[in-house]
Design an enzyme around this catalytic site. Structure first.
Site, short mmCIF file in Angstrom:
data_model
loop_
_atom_site.label_atom_id
_atom_site.label_comp_id
_atom_site.label_asym_id
_atom_site.label_seq_id
_atom_site.Cartn_x
_atom_site.Cartn_y
_atom_site.Cartn_z
N LYS A 136 -9.55 5.66 -11.21
CA LYS A 136 -7.99 5.12 -10.63
C LYS A 136 -7.98 3.92 -11.83
O LYS A 136 -8.90 3.47 -12.44
CB LYS A 136 -8.21 4.59 -9.51
CG LYS A 136 -6.79 4.47 -8.66
CD LYS A 136 -6.31 5.84 -8.03
CE LYS A 136 -5.23 5.80 -7.50
NZ LYS A 136 -4.98 6.97 -6.66
P1 NAD Z 1 5.53 5.53 -4.40
O1 NAD Z 1 5.58 4.30 -5.43
O2 NAD Z 1 6.55 6.65 -4.83
O3 NAD Z 1 5.82 4.89 -3.22
C1 NAD Z 1 5.35 3.96 -2.49
C2 NAD Z 1 6.15 3.58 -1.17
O4 NAD Z 1 5.63 2.58 -0.21
C3 NAD Z 1 7.70 3.33 -1.67
O5 NAD Z 1 8.39 3.66 -0.37
C4 NAD Z 1 7.42 1.73 -1.38
O6 NAD Z 1 8.91 0.95 -1.00
C5 NAD Z 1 6.61 1.72 -0.23
N1 NAD Z 1 6.01 0.34 -0.04
C6 NAD Z 1 5.23 -0.31 -0.95
N2 NAD Z 1 5.20 -1.66 -0.63
C7 NAD Z 1 5.03 -1.59 0.60
C8 NAD Z 1 4.85 -2.60 1.87
N3 NAD Z 1 4.37 -3.63 1.63
N4 NAD Z 1 5.21 -2.22 3.08
C9 NAD Z 1 5.94 -0.98 3.13
N5 NAD Z 1 6.16 0.11 2.34
C10 NAD Z 1 5.94 -0.43 0.90
O7 NAD Z 1 4.06 5.84 -4.41
P2 NAD Z 1 3.25 7.17 -3.72
O8 NAD Z 1 3.01 7.98 -5.08
O9 NAD Z 1 4.07 7.80 -2.88
O10 NAD Z 1 1.91 6.74 -3.31
C11 NAD Z 1 2.10 6.23 -1.72
C12 NAD Z 1 0.32 6.33 -1.35
O11 NAD Z 1 0.02 7.45 -1.50
C13 NAD Z 1 -0.47 5.38 -2.06
O12 NAD Z 1 -1.37 4.93 -1.30
C14 NAD Z 1 -1.15 6.46 -3.07
O13 NAD Z 1 -2.41 5.96 -3.66
C15 NAD Z 1 -1.02 7.41 -2.13
N6 NAD Z 1 -1.31 8.68 -3.09
C16 NAD Z 1 -0.34 9.33 -3.97
C17 NAD Z 1 -0.33 10.47 -4.26
C18 NAD Z 1 0.37 10.96 -5.28
O14 NAD Z 1 0.26 12.07 -5.70
N7 NAD Z 1 1.51 10.11 -5.69
C19 NAD Z 1 -1.64 11.05 -4.29
C20 NAD Z 1 -2.69 10.82 -3.23
C21 NAD Z 1 -2.41 9.63 -2.79
#
Ligand code: NAD
Length: 450
Positions: A136
């Site tokens: 990561k």
């Molecule tokens: P993203 O940046 O597309 O979205 C993140 C979301 O979280 C946004 O809506 C943002 O406004 C919200 N957010 C941020 N800080 C916040 C807070 N303090 N309170 C409430 N909401 C908040 O990111 P993503 O890719 O959707 O990732 C989200 C989660 O999923 C993370 O934990 C990431 O590690 C995990 N994840 C993502 C992927 C992927 O393919 N993108 C894969 C596995 C896991």
């Protein structure tokens, strides 16, 4: 007439998991005072290690990442000022294949968070039987506070700084919080311009989650949400719960949360509460998940979306919904949020959204948890499909990708369920234990060099 969903009591009576007490590991009862994400993941590792009697030498190796890379690099901003940025790449383990994991751009990113997330990638790849290890990385800054041109220069300079440490056969980044397919296109372009003309075409697999036209795969953008939906469908089938006509609340409406909501809405699940970094909203009639997703893409957050009533964070957690999908960040559900939760299942789209104190309360309340290492593993699984297509110069149809993903998710879901029932542990520990036992088997065969 829409069939009604059974009550929580009925579900608990039928539930194979709610009857199972949490694993009796001392680590599971730790009360989190100062949240330390890496310590939390280490405690889960210790707990699962006890369940399978993991060999000490394997535990020792997995207790720290192989490599922790920190780069400080300068970028000229639009106003000509030079700013120094701090970037990380933590390579946890590459026993089963190249290091693999997302890149996060976030102002509060720390090395310990990246270590936690990198180790979770090791478990996820092993759990999904994907020939990847875990990694990561990211940069500590707010990507919403810079211009698009600055964002591009920051991404390219970071890729340049990391270039000796990534590669399609060595370490393969992907999107995470604050990054997306555009970020991956810039990373790939920068890397491919550094390997010489003769190798340019062969290094497209240096990142996954690219735009389709630049060598990405169909189905990757929605893959993490899609994988979480396959888990929700399996959970519903297992509990004899009818998804149609049921409700969900989603925290984080970015890549994972919005796709989860959009795909589940097609199965008749209505989104009654949403939240992101800008605030929280409810709509008892249900939000139009498609329109809300379009709104967030256009405006950067749910703020100002017409069709919902603004509520406090506390009120959000008080909402009654069948499914709760935390899809934002780690450590969002602690004791107080867990006490408020009124749902039947938590589908952990985010990594580490429930801290151990919150988890204990959630499980004690009889709420099921589909743990992160399973629920959001659709992302790395389809990243693997993208990498394979790049290697073979192929492009698969979305149906092929979805159908492979569905099989992979269902298999992992059921393996975890079987393990949990057999060993009387909860699903998170079952998932960790399965992953660890696969890694241990390889270490036992290969032993330690020299
Ligand atoms: P993203 O940046 O597309 O979205 C993140 C979301 O979280 C946004 O809506 C943002 O406004 C919200 N957010 C941020 N800080 C916040 C807070 N303090 N309170 C409430 N909401 C908040 O990111 P993503 O890719 O959707 O990732 C989200 C989660 O999923 C993370 O934990 C990431 O590690 C995990 N994840 C993502 C992927 C992927 O393919 N993108 C894969 C596995 C896991």
């Amino acid at each position: 007439m829409k069939p009604t969903s059974p009550s929580l009591e009925t579900l608990q009576a039928a539930a194979p998991f709610s009857a199972v007490p949490p694993t009796p590991c001392s680590s599971r009862s730790i009360m989190v005072k100062e949240y330390d994400f890496f310590k939390v993941i280490q405690d889960y590792l210790d707990c699962a290690a006890k369940v399978i009697n993991l060999q000490d030498f394997v535990r020792t190796i997995l207790s720290q990442p192989k490599n922790e890379i920190i780069v400080n690099f300068p970028v000229k901003m639009d106003n000509e000022e030079v700013r120094l940025f701090k970037g990380y790449r933590v390579q946890h383990n590459n026993l089963l294949g190249p290091f693999k994991g997302g890149m996060r751009f976030h102002p509060s990113l720390t090395l310990d968070d990246v270590k936690a997330l990198a180790s979770m990638m090791t478990w996820k790849s092993a759990l999904m039987r994907i020939p990847f290890g875990g990694a990561k990385g990211g940069i500590k800054f707010d990507p919403h506070a810079v211009s698009k041109a600055e964002l591009q220069r920051i991404t390219r300079r970071f890729t340049h700084a990391l270039s000796d440490n990534i590669g399609p056969e060595y370490d393969i980044p992907a999107p995470d919080v604050g990054t997306n397919s555009q970020t991956m296109a810039w990373m790939m372009d920068t890397y491919s311009n550094m390997v010489g003309s003769a190798n340019k075409q062969s290094v497209r697999g240096v990142v996954t989650g690219k735009p389709v036209a630049s060598g990405g795969t169909l189905g990757r953008a929605k893959a993490t949400g899609q994988g979480a939906v396959y888990c929700a469908i399996e959970w519903a089938a297992e509990k004899n719960f009818n998804l149609e006509g049921s409700t969900m609340m989603v925290q984080g409406f970015g890549n994972v949360g919005s796709h989860f909501a959009v795909i589940l809405s097609r199965l008749g699940v209505s989104t009654v509460a949403v939240g992101d970094h800008s605030g929280y909203m409810v709509n008892p009639e249900g939000f139009n998940a498609h329109k809300l997703q379009d709104w967030v893409i256009a405006n950067g957050s749910i703020a100002g979306y017409p069709g919902g009533k603004a509520v406090t964070r506390e009120d959000f957690f008080k909402q009654k919904a069948d499914i709760f999908a935390p899809c934002a960040l780690e450590n969002q559900v602690g004791e107080s949020e867990a006490r408020l939760l009124d749902c039947k299942v938590v589908v952990e789209g985010a990594n580490g959204p429930i801290n151990p104190s919150g988890e204990k309360i959630v499980l004690d309340k009889g709420i099921d948890i589909i743990p992160d290492v399973l629920a959001n593993a659709g992302g790395v699984t389809v990243s693997y499909y993208e990498w394979v297509q790049n290697k073979r110069s192929e492009s698969w149809t979305e149906e092929e990708v979805d159908s492979k993903l569905e099989k992979a998710m269902i298999r992992a879901y059921r393996e975890i369920g079987d393990f949990a029932r057999q060993h009387k542990v909860d699903r998170r520990i079952a998932a960790y234990a399965l992953a660890l036992s696969r890694i241990e088997a390889v270490y036992k065969e290969r032993e330690i060099f020299p």
